[in-house]
Write a protein that holds these residues in place. Sequence first.
Motif, PDB file in Angstrom:
ATOM      1  N   ARG A  88      77.921  76.442  68.441  1.00 43.60           N
ATOM      2  CA  ARG A  88      77.040  77.609  68.491  1.00 43.60           C
ATOM      3  C   ARG A  88      76.501  77.939  67.102  1.00 43.60           C
ATOM      4  N   GLY A  89      75.399  78.657  67.077  1.00 43.83           N
ATOM      5  CA  GLY A  89      74.825  79.110  65.824  1.00 43.83           C
ATOM      6  C   GLY A  89      73.490  78.456  65.535  1.00 43.83           C
ATOM      7  N   ARG A  90      72.644  79.181  64.847  1.00 45.07           N
ATOM      8  CA  ARG A  90      71.320  78.683  64.491  1.00 45.07           C
ATOM      9  C   ARG A  90      71.385  78.008  63.126  1.00 45.07           C
ATOM     10  N   GLN A  91      71.020  76.742  63.081  1.00 43.52           N
ATOM     11  CA  GLN A  91      71.105  75.975  61.849  1.00 43.52           C
ATOM     12  C   GLN A  91      70.082  76.478  60.826  1.00 43.52           C
ATOM     13  N   SER A  92      70.554  76.682  59.602  1.00 47.78           N
ATOM     14  CA  SER A  92      69.673  77.167  58.544  1.00 47.78           C
ATOM     15  C   SER A  92      70.144  76.618  57.205  1.00 47.78           C
ATOM     16  N   ALA A  93      69.357  76.865  56.164  1.00 47.72           N
ATOM     17  CA  ALA A  93      69.705  76.382  54.831  1.00 47.72           C
ATOM     18  C   ALA A  93      69.150  77.351  53.795  1.00 47.72           C
ATOM     19  N   VAL A  94      69.816  77.425  52.652  1.00 47.39           N
ATOM     20  CA  VAL A  94      69.325  78.215  51.523  1.00 47.39           C
ATOM     21  C   VAL A  94      69.292  77.314  50.293  1.00 47.39           C
ATOM     22  N   LEU A  95      68.425  77.657  49.346  1.00 50.85           N
ATOM     23  CA  LEU A  95      68.315  76.913  48.100  1.00 50.85           C
ATOM     24  C   LEU A  95      68.928  77.733  46.976  1.00 50.85           C
ATOM     25  N   ILE A  96      70.007  77.217  46.386  1.00 50.07           N
ATOM     26  CA  ILE A  96      70.635  77.837  45.219  1.00 50.07           C
ATOM     27  C   ILE A  96      70.070  77.108  44.005  1.00 50.07           C
ATOM     28  N   LEU A  97      69.074  77.715  43.383  1.00 48.15           N
ATOM     29  CA  LEU A  97      68.292  77.029  42.354  1.00 48.15           C
ATOM     30  C   LEU A  97      68.649  77.539  40.963  1.00 48.15           C
ATOM     31  N   PHE A  98      69.196  76.630  40.139  1.00 48.03           N
ATOM     32  CA  PHE A  98      69.517  76.931  38.752  1.00 48.03           C
ATOM     33  C   PHE A  98      68.353  76.518  37.860  1.00 48.03           C
ATOM     34  N   GLY A  99      67.997  77.402  36.934  1.00 44.68           N
ATOM     35  CA  GLY A  99      66.951  77.092  35.981  1.00 44.68           C
ATOM     36  C   GLY A  99      67.402  77.367  34.561  1.00 44.68           C
ATOM     37  N   ASP A 100      66.527  77.055  33.609  1.00 48.49           N
ATOM     38  CA  ASP A 100      66.787  77.257  32.184  1.00 48.49           C
ATOM     39  C   ASP A 100      65.846  78.356  31.724  1.00 48.49           C
ATOM     40  N   PRO A 131      78.442  85.709  61.070  1.00 50.42           N
ATOM     41  CA  PRO A 131      78.664  86.146  62.460  1.00 50.42           C
ATOM     42  C   PRO A 131      77.621  87.124  62.985  1.00 50.42           C
ATOM     43  N   VAL A 132      77.195  88.089  62.155  1.00 49.72           N
ATOM     44  CA  VAL A 132      76.312  89.141  62.650  1.00 49.72           C
ATOM     45  C   VAL A 132      74.967  88.590  63.111  1.00 49.72           C
ATOM     46  N   SER A 133      74.501  87.507  62.465  1.00 51.06           N
ATOM     47  CA  SER A 133      73.212  86.920  62.837  1.00 51.06           C
ATOM     48  C   SER A 133      73.357  85.548  63.491  1.00 51.06           C
ATOM     49  N   GLU A 134      74.601  85.047  63.547  1.00 48.33           N
ATOM     50  CA  GLU A 134      74.914  83.751  64.153  1.00 48.33           C
ATOM     51  C   GLU A 134      74.169  82.597  63.483  1.00 48.33           C
ATOM     52  N   PHE A 135      73.975  82.708  62.178  1.00 55.24           N
ATOM     53  CA  PHE A 135      73.373  81.623  61.424  1.00 55.24           C
ATOM     54  C   PHE A 135      74.467  80.708  60.876  1.00 55.24           C
ATOM     55  N   VAL A 136      74.258  79.407  61.030  1.00 54.78           N
ATOM     56  CA  VAL A 136      75.091  78.408  60.366  1.00 54.78           C
ATOM     57  C   VAL A 136      74.295  77.963  59.140  1.00 54.78           C
ATOM     58  N   VAL A 137      74.813  78.282  57.951  1.00 54.20           N
ATOM     59  CA  VAL A 137      74.040  78.126  56.721  1.00 54.20           C
ATOM     60  C   VAL A 137      74.574  76.981  55.866  1.00 54.20           C
TER      61      VAL A 137
END
Length: 277
Positions: free
Chosen positions: A94-106, A179-185
Amino acid sequence: MTRGARDESSVAQAAAPPQQGQPQAASRAVRATAQGPAAPAPGARTGPEAPYEDRGAPRVSTQGLPGWLDPVVEAVRTVRPTQLSRFLPPEDGRGRQSAVLILFGDGPRGPELLLMERAGSLRSHPGQPSFPGGALDPEDGDPHTTGPLRAALREAEEETGLDPAGVQLFGVLPRLYIPVSEFVVTPVLGWWHDPSPVGVVDPAETARVFTVPVADLTNPDHRVTAVHPRGHLGPAFTVESALVWGFTAGVIDRLLHFAGWERPWDRSRQVPLDWHA
């Protein structure tokens, strides 16, 4: 333009032996690792038998990263899902597949992270600072291989105007669950080797785009415990005129911890969240 809700996911807050000081200066010489050529995402198939969606997909490589990212690379390589959160994807799929970008810069003050503030009118996580990201689209491909890589870059471009060509993906953290939004991140980590102008693309989705120096995130004066109206406690950061909390703050907290950048901070300093959070 600048360079560079609801969320009840409680990320583990295990105490760490802190390391005083800031991450190493960003001016440290860039070096190539002994990792070999750029590698595909974990689980991706390569060669003639690979499906079309895997060919030309974004690659994950640690070659040529600045030396100050070494602790982050090692943390990504060794961290276990349960060390990041007690909320993991349901075993039944269960859960809606999603992704986030953790972007490191200088940045001007050394290492920094790219964040955005979601529009207050949104139904999901309104007004909350977050990493760029969102749900996978069918064209992103397999959520268990290269799909999250494509989605993280695509969403970052759509939300901040970021040019994906200037980003080198160097790691993928274990999938987590909200859990609250059922996102799999799936958190995807990147190095902003060629920064591009960023800003609000669609005001209906994004209120602002900003960068936060890692030095501010590790500064004990900017660290608090967020108290949800329902009693949930979680790490939070008061930076850039914003309160970063929930899933985003939890991931940042764990990255600082496992990278050895965390400094002692007063966990008894509490900030109550809005009743509608």
